[in-house]
Scaffold this active site. Structure first.
Site, PDB file in Angstrom:
ATOM      1  N   HIS A   1     -84.938 -64.021 -18.539  1.00 60.29           N
ATOM      2  CA  HIS A   1     -84.968 -63.827 -17.085  1.00 60.29           C
ATOM      3  C   HIS A   1     -85.935 -64.805 -16.441  1.00 60.29           C
ATOM      4  CE1 HIS A   1     -87.901 -61.105 -18.968  1.00 60.29           C
ATOM      5  NE2 HIS A   1     -88.654 -61.280 -17.896  1.00 60.29           N
TER       6      HIS A   1
ATOM      7  N   HIS B   1     -88.186 -65.096 -13.060  1.00 59.21           N
ATOM      8  CA  HIS B   1     -88.722 -64.414 -11.884  1.00 59.21           C
ATOM      9  C   HIS B   1     -88.606 -65.363 -10.692  1.00 59.21           C
ATOM     10  CE1 HIS B   1     -91.012 -61.272 -14.258  1.00 59.21           C
ATOM     11  NE2 HIS B   1     -90.833 -62.192 -15.196  1.00 59.21           N
TER      12      HIS B   1
HETATM   13  P1  DGP Z   1     -91.611 -60.280 -18.237  1.00 59.79           P
HETATM   14  O1  DGP Z   1     -92.994 -59.724 -18.412  1.00 59.79           O
HETATM   15  O2  DGP Z   1     -91.609 -61.730 -17.798  1.00 59.79           O
HETATM   16  O3  DGP Z   1     -90.746 -60.023 -19.448  1.00 59.79           O
HETATM   17  O4  DGP Z   1     -90.995 -59.478 -16.994  1.00 59.79           O
HETATM   18  C1  DGP Z   1     -90.240 -58.325 -17.106  1.00 59.79           C
HETATM   19  C2  DGP Z   1     -90.047 -57.781 -15.717  1.00 59.79           C
HETATM   20  O5  DGP Z   1     -88.991 -56.826 -15.763  1.00 59.79           O
HETATM   21  C3  DGP Z   1     -91.241 -57.047 -15.125  1.00 59.79           C
HETATM   22  O6  DGP Z   1     -91.722 -57.759 -13.969  1.00 59.79           O
HETATM   23  C4  DGP Z   1     -90.727 -55.680 -14.725  1.00 59.79           C
HETATM   24  C5  DGP Z   1     -89.233 -55.843 -14.800  1.00 59.79           C
HETATM   25  N1  DGP Z   1     -88.508 -54.665 -15.231  1.00 59.79           N
HETATM   26  C6  DGP Z   1     -88.750 -53.929 -16.347  1.00 59.79           C
HETATM   27  N2  DGP Z   1     -87.859 -52.924 -16.454  1.00 59.79           N
HETATM   28  C7  DGP Z   1     -87.040 -53.013 -15.370  1.00 59.79           C
HETATM   29  C8  DGP Z   1     -85.913 -52.255 -14.929  1.00 59.79           C
HETATM   30  O7  DGP Z   1     -85.477 -51.282 -15.552  1.00 59.79           O
HETATM   31  N3  DGP Z   1     -85.330 -52.650 -13.772  1.00 59.79           N
HETATM   32  C9  DGP Z   1     -85.779 -53.730 -13.062  1.00 59.79           C
HETATM   33  N4  DGP Z   1     -85.125 -54.033 -11.931  1.00 59.79           N
HETATM   34  N5  DGP Z   1     -86.830 -54.485 -13.456  1.00 59.79           N
HETATM   35  C10 DGP Z   1     -87.447 -54.123 -14.595  1.00 59.79           C
END
Ligand code: DGP
Length: 132
Positions: free
Chosen positions: A98, A100
């Site tokens: 992903h 951001h």
């Molecule tokens: P990273 O630390 O770069 O792997 O970021 C993971 C991101 O994913 C973090 O900012 C929070 C987001 N995240 C975790 N679980 C969920 C979810 O169930 N739904 C959404 N929309 N975001 C999520």
């Protein structure tokens, strides 16, 4: 399937979906840490940039650009920060690739740049290790 982003891509877990096409999706991050925080993912499960094939990477980056331009041309923003952690060693917490996307405006007060504590080896030494 126990990958949460695969579940979001499959429509099994709800999300606030900003954009979707055949291969990619962009939805709001649940962290609530900064205004407008979005995540762009490929629908196909790859862990990170290290195992991502070029076609999937191109699809993802094309979507990232589309959303960035949308932010600027239609949503009142001026720029974006793009952030990515590839591998747990780099701080990746959700192991589905992903990017951001954080929409930005001049003087919005957001500090999106990492605060490093200073290099521990000379630049030349790092260069010797890193150059092809
Ligand atoms: P990273 O630390 O770069 O792997 O970021 C993971 C991101 O994913 C973090 O900012 C929070 C987001 N995240 C975790 N679980 C969920 C979810 O169930 N739904 C959404 N929309 N975001 C999520």
């Amino acid at each position: 399937m126990n990958c949460i982003f695969c579940q979001i891509a499959a429509g099994e877990l709800s999300c606030l979906k900003v954009y979707e096409d055949e291969h990619t999706m962009v939805f709001m991050d649940v962290a609530g840490d900064v205004d407008g925080h979005m995540l762009a993912i490929p629908k196909k499960h790859v862990k990170c940039i290290l195992d991502c094939d070029t076609e999937t990477l191109n699809q993802l980056m094309s979507t990232v650009k589309k959303v960035a331009k949308h932010c600027v041309e239609h949503c009142g923003y001026e720029g974006v920060n793009l952030l990515n952690a590839s591998d747990e060693s780099a701080g990746q917490s959700v192991l589905h690739f992903h990017i951001h996307i954080i929409p930005r405006k001049s003087n919005d007060g957001i500090d999106a740049w990492p605060h490093f504590s200073g290099a521990t080896i000379p630049n030349e030494e790092a260069f010797q290790k890193l150059c092809f």
